[in-house]
Write a protein that holds these residues in place. Structure first.
Motif, PDB file in Angstrom:
ATOM      1  N   MET A   6      14.204   5.692 -13.438  1.00  0.00           N
ATOM      2  CA  MET A   6      13.452   5.752 -12.186  1.00  0.00           C
ATOM      3  C   MET A   6      12.671   4.457 -11.997  1.00  0.00           C
ATOM      4  O   MET A   6      11.878   4.081 -12.840  1.00  0.00           O
ATOM      5  CB  MET A   6      12.482   6.942 -12.190  1.00  0.00           C
ATOM      6  N   LEU A   7      12.961   3.829 -10.872  1.00  0.00           N
ATOM      7  CA  LEU A   7      12.254   2.598 -10.508  1.00  0.00           C
ATOM      8  C   LEU A   7      11.001   2.988  -9.738  1.00  0.00           C
ATOM      9  O   LEU A   7      11.095   3.571  -8.655  1.00  0.00           O
ATOM     10  CB  LEU A   7      13.179   1.731  -9.646  1.00  0.00           C
ATOM     11  N   LEU A  18      20.835  -1.859  -7.053  1.00  0.00           N
ATOM     12  CA  LEU A  18      21.264  -0.542  -7.554  1.00  0.00           C
ATOM     13  C   LEU A  18      22.214   0.137  -6.564  1.00  0.00           C
ATOM     14  O   LEU A  18      23.214   0.741  -6.959  1.00  0.00           O
ATOM     15  CB  LEU A  18      20.049   0.355  -7.823  1.00  0.00           C
ATOM     16  N   GLN A  77      26.115   1.239  -7.642  1.00  0.00           N
ATOM     17  CA  GLN A  77      26.424   2.649  -7.912  1.00  0.00           C
ATOM     18  C   GLN A  77      27.921   2.940  -7.812  1.00  0.00           C
ATOM     19  O   GLN A  77      28.450   3.718  -8.603  1.00  0.00           O
ATOM     20  CB  GLN A  77      25.600   3.582  -7.026  1.00  0.00           C
ATOM     21  N   PHE A  87      27.484   5.868 -10.794  1.00  0.00           N
ATOM     22  CA  PHE A  87      26.244   6.654 -10.789  1.00  0.00           C
ATOM     23  C   PHE A  87      25.816   6.773  -9.331  1.00  0.00           C
ATOM     24  O   PHE A  87      26.481   6.229  -8.441  1.00  0.00           O
ATOM     25  CB  PHE A  87      25.144   6.004 -11.642  1.00  0.00           C
ATOM     26  N   HIS A 130      22.499   6.489  -6.649  1.00  0.00           N
ATOM     27  CA  HIS A 130      21.103   6.084  -6.483  1.00  0.00           C
ATOM     28  C   HIS A 130      20.439   6.930  -5.395  1.00  0.00           C
ATOM     29  O   HIS A 130      20.978   7.094  -4.308  1.00  0.00           O
ATOM     30  CB  HIS A 130      20.981   4.603  -6.127  1.00  0.00           C
ATOM     31  N   THR A 167      20.091   7.311 -10.633  1.00  0.00           N
ATOM     32  CA  THR A 167      18.895   6.470 -10.646  1.00  0.00           C
ATOM     33  C   THR A 167      18.078   6.864  -9.423  1.00  0.00           C
ATOM     34  O   THR A 167      18.619   7.334  -8.418  1.00  0.00           O
ATOM     35  CB  THR A 167      19.245   4.971 -10.570  1.00  0.00           C
ATOM     36  N   ASP A 215      14.492   5.675  -6.922  1.00  0.00           N
ATOM     37  CA  ASP A 215      13.359   4.782  -6.725  1.00  0.00           C
ATOM     38  C   ASP A 215      12.357   5.481  -5.841  1.00  0.00           C
ATOM     39  O   ASP A 215      12.723   6.320  -5.008  1.00  0.00           O
ATOM     40  CB  ASP A 215      13.800   3.427  -6.132  1.00  0.00           C
ATOM     41  N   PRO A 266      11.964  10.937 -16.874  1.00  0.00           N
ATOM     42  CA  PRO A 266      13.055   9.968 -16.877  1.00  0.00           C
ATOM     43  C   PRO A 266      12.591   8.700 -17.581  1.00  0.00           C
ATOM     44  O   PRO A 266      11.410   8.557 -17.901  1.00  0.00           O
ATOM     45  CB  PRO A 266      13.260   9.700 -15.386  1.00  0.00           C
ATOM     46  N   THR A 267      13.506   7.801 -17.841  1.00  0.00           N
ATOM     47  CA  THR A 267      13.118   6.465 -18.284  1.00  0.00           C
ATOM     48  C   THR A 267      12.699   5.688 -17.045  1.00  0.00           C
ATOM     49  O   THR A 267      13.376   5.738 -16.026  1.00  0.00           O
ATOM     50  CB  THR A 267      14.321   5.774 -18.948  1.00  0.00           C
ATOM     51  N   PHE A 279      20.202  -0.981 -20.355  1.00  0.00           N
ATOM     52  CA  PHE A 279      20.894   0.093 -19.623  1.00  0.00           C
ATOM     53  C   PHE A 279      22.256  -0.408 -19.141  1.00  0.00           C
ATOM     54  O   PHE A 279      22.482  -0.541 -17.926  1.00  0.00           O
ATOM     55  CB  PHE A 279      20.079   0.526 -18.398  1.00  0.00           C
ATOM     56  N   PHE A 304      24.231   1.370 -16.176  1.00  0.00           N
ATOM     57  CA  PHE A 304      23.794   1.213 -14.788  1.00  0.00           C
ATOM     58  C   PHE A 304      23.819  -0.237 -14.323  1.00  0.00           C
ATOM     59  O   PHE A 304      24.133  -0.529 -13.174  1.00  0.00           O
ATOM     60  CB  PHE A 304      22.372   1.763 -14.618  1.00  0.00           C
TER      61      PHE A 304
END
Ligand SMILES: *[C@@H]1O[C@H](CO)[C@@H](O)[C@H](O)[C@H]1NC(C)=O
Ligand SMILES: *[C@@H]1O[C@H](CO)[C@@H](O)[C@H](O)[C@H]1NC(C)=O
Ligand SMILES: *[C@@H]1O[C@H](CO)[C@@H](O)[C@H](O)[C@H]1NC(C)=O
Length: 222
Positions: free
Chosen positions: A1-2, A17, A21, A26, A28, A63, A65, A81-82, A160, A163
């Motif tokens: 997570m941004l 991002l 994707q 993935f 976003h 992901t 944001d 999340p990270t 990462f 991603f």
């Protein structure tokens, strides 16, 4: 997570991002905008539950944001999340004048990483600085720096790979099309001594983030 800090190039990261994707399989997701302020305990819990529900519904890696400060998922019994984020030299005067479409003035990186408590907003508060550093160490494996965009993207790709594989190529495409704002290249510095004193802790925090990023970039084996 941004977690986006206004005026630091986070929107550029979102573009990267969104472009990645498709290549990297993935999805976003942009969280709805808030007012950049503090969230009440209830608002925090609703946001945590919203993210958890989205993760449950989607079958592929995600992901996110959001224009949120650090949000402590553990406080609501959820696995966080990270996190990643982007900062910028606090002695660059443009960051303090920044007024985008949301017309929000920059409050500094310390309050962002410190989190959702009002104490986090106090200037020169050592508690806020220490809390911000602790949260970075615990939750943000890489904090990028706008003034070191290539090093940042390389560090994200190392940490990462799923991603960020190919991120540097997309960045270079944006750069060659000159769609990048000049803020990345033009260097300006605050010279006023009293303003520099007010910003002393922001500068200390930035230097700490910078040595952390550059250590990672050049020491990939630790
Ligand atoms: C996050 O929440 C957990 C669980 O309540 C707590 O132990 C921890 O101190 C909190 N961390 C921050 C930075 O608020
Ligand atoms: C902030 O703290 C630094 C050192 O911790 C000090 O030099 C500076 O004068 C302080 N600034 C303000 C505005 O209190
Ligand atoms: C950077 O690396 C040096 C030497 O390995 C270490 O002493 C220092 O604590 C590191 N800095 C950070 C912020 O991790």
């Amino acid at each position: 997570m941004l977690t986006r800090i206004p005026g630091t190039g986070a929107e550029l990261m979102v573009l990267i991002l969104q472009r990645l994707q498709g290549y990297n399989a993935f999805k976003h997701i942009r969280l709805p905008t808030s007012d950049y302020g503090f969230l009440s305990a209830l608002q925090q819990e609703l946001l945590v539950e919203e993210v958890i529900n989205i993760i449950r519904q989607e079958a592929i890696p995600l992901t996110f944001d959001g224009d949120v400060k650090f949000l402590n998922f553990s406080a609501f019994g959820r696995q966080g999340p990270t996190f990643i984020s982007l900062v910028r030299d606090p002695l660059d005067p443009r960051i303090w004048q920044w007024k985008g479409k949301e017309s929000m003035l920059y409050h500094g990186a310390i309050s962002h990483f410190c989190g959702q408590e009002p104490r986090c907003m106090e200037r020169n508060n050592t508690w806020a600085l220490e809390r911000a550093k602790a949260n970075v160490i615990r939750w943000y494996p890489v904090v990028g720096i706008l003034d070191y965009m290539e090093e940042s993207l390389n560090a994200f790709a190392t940490e990462f790979p799923y991603f960020f594989n190919g991120a540097i190529n997309i960045y270079n495409q944006f750069r060659s099309k000159e769609t990048l704002p000049t803020l990345v290249t033009l260097k300006l510095r605050i010279k006023d001594a009293s303003l520099r004193r007010v910003l002393a802790q922001e500068v200390e925090f930035y230097q700490w983030l910078k040595s952390r990023l550059l250590n990672k970039t050049f020491n990939n084996d630790d």
